[in-house]
Design a protein around this motif. Structure first.
Motif, short mmCIF file in Angstrom:
data_model
loop_
_atom_site.label_atom_id
_atom_site.label_comp_id
_atom_site.label_asym_id
_atom_site.label_seq_id
_atom_site.Cartn_x
_atom_site.Cartn_y
_atom_site.Cartn_z
N VAL A 1 18.67 -11.10 -10.62
CA VAL A 1 18.58 -10.96 -12.08
C VAL A 1 17.30 -11.61 -12.60
O VAL A 1 16.60 -11.03 -13.44
CB VAL A 1 19.83 -11.57 -12.76
N MET A 2 16.99 -12.79 -12.12
CA MET A 2 15.77 -13.48 -12.57
C MET A 2 14.52 -12.66 -12.26
O MET A 2 13.59 -12.58 -13.06
CB MET A 2 15.68 -14.86 -11.91
N ASN A 3 14.51 -12.04 -11.08
CA ASN A 3 13.36 -11.25 -10.66
C ASN A 3 13.26 -9.94 -11.43
O ASN A 3 12.21 -9.61 -12.01
CB ASN A 3 13.44 -10.98 -9.16
N CYS A 4 14.35 -9.19 -11.47
CA CYS A 4 14.32 -7.84 -12.04
C CYS A 4 14.31 -7.85 -13.57
O CYS A 4 13.71 -6.96 -14.19
CB CYS A 4 15.51 -7.03 -11.55
N ALA A 5 14.97 -8.82 -14.17
CA ALA A 5 15.05 -8.87 -15.63
C ALA A 5 13.93 -9.68 -16.25
O ALA A 5 13.40 -9.31 -17.31
CB ALA A 5 16.40 -9.45 -16.06
N GLU B 1 0.84 -1.20 0.00
CA GLU B 1 0.00 0.00 0.00
C GLU B 1 0.87 1.25 0.00
O GLU B 1 0.58 2.24 -0.68
CB GLU B 1 -0.91 -0.01 1.22
N GLU B 2 1.96 1.19 0.73
CA GLU B 2 2.86 2.35 0.80
C GLU B 2 3.73 2.48 -0.44
O GLU B 2 4.08 3.59 -0.85
CB GLU B 2 3.75 2.22 2.05
N ASN B 3 4.08 1.36 -1.06
CA ASN B 3 4.95 1.38 -2.24
C ASN B 3 4.44 0.33 -3.23
O ASN B 3 4.93 -0.80 -3.26
CB ASN B 3 6.40 1.08 -1.82
N PRO B 4 3.47 0.69 -4.07
CA PRO B 4 2.81 -0.29 -4.94
C PRO B 4 3.72 -0.95 -5.98
O PRO B 4 3.46 -2.08 -6.39
CB PRO B 4 1.71 0.54 -5.63
N SER B 5 4.75 -0.25 -6.42
CA SER B 5 5.61 -0.79 -7.49
C SER B 5 7.08 -0.75 -7.07
O SER B 5 7.85 0.08 -7.57
CB SER B 5 5.40 -0.01 -8.79
N PRO B 6 7.48 -1.62 -6.16
CA PRO B 6 8.87 -1.57 -5.68
C PRO B 6 9.86 -2.03 -6.74
O PRO B 6 9.56 -2.92 -7.54
CB PRO B 6 8.84 -2.55 -4.50
N GLU B 7 11.01 -1.40 -6.76
CA GLU B 7 12.05 -1.75 -7.73
C GLU B 7 13.41 -1.74 -7.05
O GLU B 7 13.59 -1.11 -6.01
CB GLU B 7 12.05 -0.77 -8.91
N THR B 8 14.37 -2.38 -7.68
CA THR B 8 15.74 -2.29 -7.19
C THR B 8 16.23 -0.86 -7.29
O THR B 8 15.82 -0.11 -8.19
CB THR B 8 16.67 -3.21 -8.00
N GLU B 9 17.10 -0.46 -6.39
CA GLU B 9 17.67 0.88 -6.43
C GLU B 9 18.94 0.94 -7.28
O GLU B 9 19.51 2.01 -7.46
CB GLU B 9 17.94 1.38 -5.01
N HIS C 1 10.76 -9.42 -2.32
CA HIS C 1 12.14 -9.20 -1.88
C HIS C 1 12.51 -7.72 -1.94
O HIS C 1 13.30 -7.23 -1.14
CB HIS C 1 13.13 -10.11 -2.62
N HIS C 2 11.88 -6.96 -2.86
CA HIS C 2 12.12 -5.52 -2.89
C HIS C 2 11.56 -4.84 -1.65
O HIS C 2 12.21 -4.01 -1.03
CB HIS C 2 11.49 -4.90 -4.15
N TRP C 3 10.32 -5.20 -1.28
CA TRP C 3 9.72 -4.61 -0.09
C TRP C 3 10.55 -4.90 1.16
O TRP C 3 10.74 -4.03 1.99
CB TRP C 3 8.29 -5.12 0.11
N LEU C 4 11.04 -6.14 1.26
CA LEU C 4 11.81 -6.51 2.44
C LEU C 4 13.16 -5.80 2.49
O LEU C 4 13.60 -5.35 3.55
CB LEU C 4 12.00 -8.03 2.48
N ILE C 5 13.82 -5.68 1.34
CA ILE C 5 15.10 -4.96 1.30
C ILE C 5 14.91 -3.50 1.70
O ILE C 5 15.64 -2.96 2.54
CB ILE C 5 15.72 -5.03 -0.12
#
Length: 213
Positions: free
Chosen positions: A125-129, A15-23, A176-180
């Protein structure tokens, strides 16, 4: 953490970050792979600072080989372990050209055969790509998973396997993005900022710091 609490945990983070991405900053799959390899035991901020000029010049494995190991070292010398990382990046670039037509493979087994690529790097890589529902357990995820009671385990692999079992849809892709991000900015190692944590009441951490003072 109970099943309903796990769902609510991720619902609040989403809810706070609907589209999390790697930094990490990158322009294509190859640059992502290089950035993740460079990020081992380094901060994303530090890697991004080093790769901005590098990635303006290097967009493919062939570009990297033309730059050469010494040229790469000049770009990344501000990053920890840059000598061994440069060697690995050159070697993995050669392997991508020789065995994968210059393209980053989608398969974990193929990824971990590349020099400098372990399971965590492959999962990122598998997740982000490629949009795989993988869980790349770094120090932040390991800490948050154990501290909150979300997925306890004594090793990163044990935590990863537990996350595989407990994280529900529709949160698996971004988990994993939300947790990081939660570990990096709220559930910090030395002093977790529980007073501003949106999932504090779901967390089993016994030493919650509910006062900002």
């Amino acid at each position: 953490m109970k099943k309903d609490d796990v769902f609510e945990f991720f619902r609040r983070l989403a809810e706070e970050n609907p589209s999390p991405e790697t930094e990490l900053e990158f322009g294509n799959h190859y640059q992502l792979l290089v950035a993740v390899v460079l990020s081992a035991q380094a901060t994303d901020v530090g890697v991004n600072k080093a790769t901005r000029k590098l990635f303006a010049e290097v967009k493919s494995p062939q570009d990297m080989l033309e730059l050469g190991e010494e040229g790469l070292k000049e770009h990344i010398k501000s990053i920890g372990l840059f000598n061994s990382k440069a060697s690995n990046v050159i070697a993995l670039s050669e392997m991508l050209l020789a065995e994968h037509g210059g393209k980053v493979p989608e398969d974990r087994d193929a990824l971990v055969e590349l020099p400098g690529v372990g399971r965590k790097t492959a999962n990122v890589v598998m997740n982000c790509a490629f949009g795989a529902e993988t869980f790349a357990v770094d120090t932040h995820i390991f800490r948050v998973s154990n501290r909150t009671g979300l997925a306890k385990g004594k090793t990163p692999l044990a935590v990863e396997k537990k996350l595989e079992k407990v994280v529900p849809q529709p949160f698996r892709l971004g988990a994993h993005h939300w947790l990081i991000l939660h570990g990096r900015y709220v559930c910090k190692a030395r002093k977790p900022e529980c007073w501003r944590c949106q999932v504090a009441e779901l967390c089993s951490y016994k030493s919650k710091n509910l006062s900002e003072d």
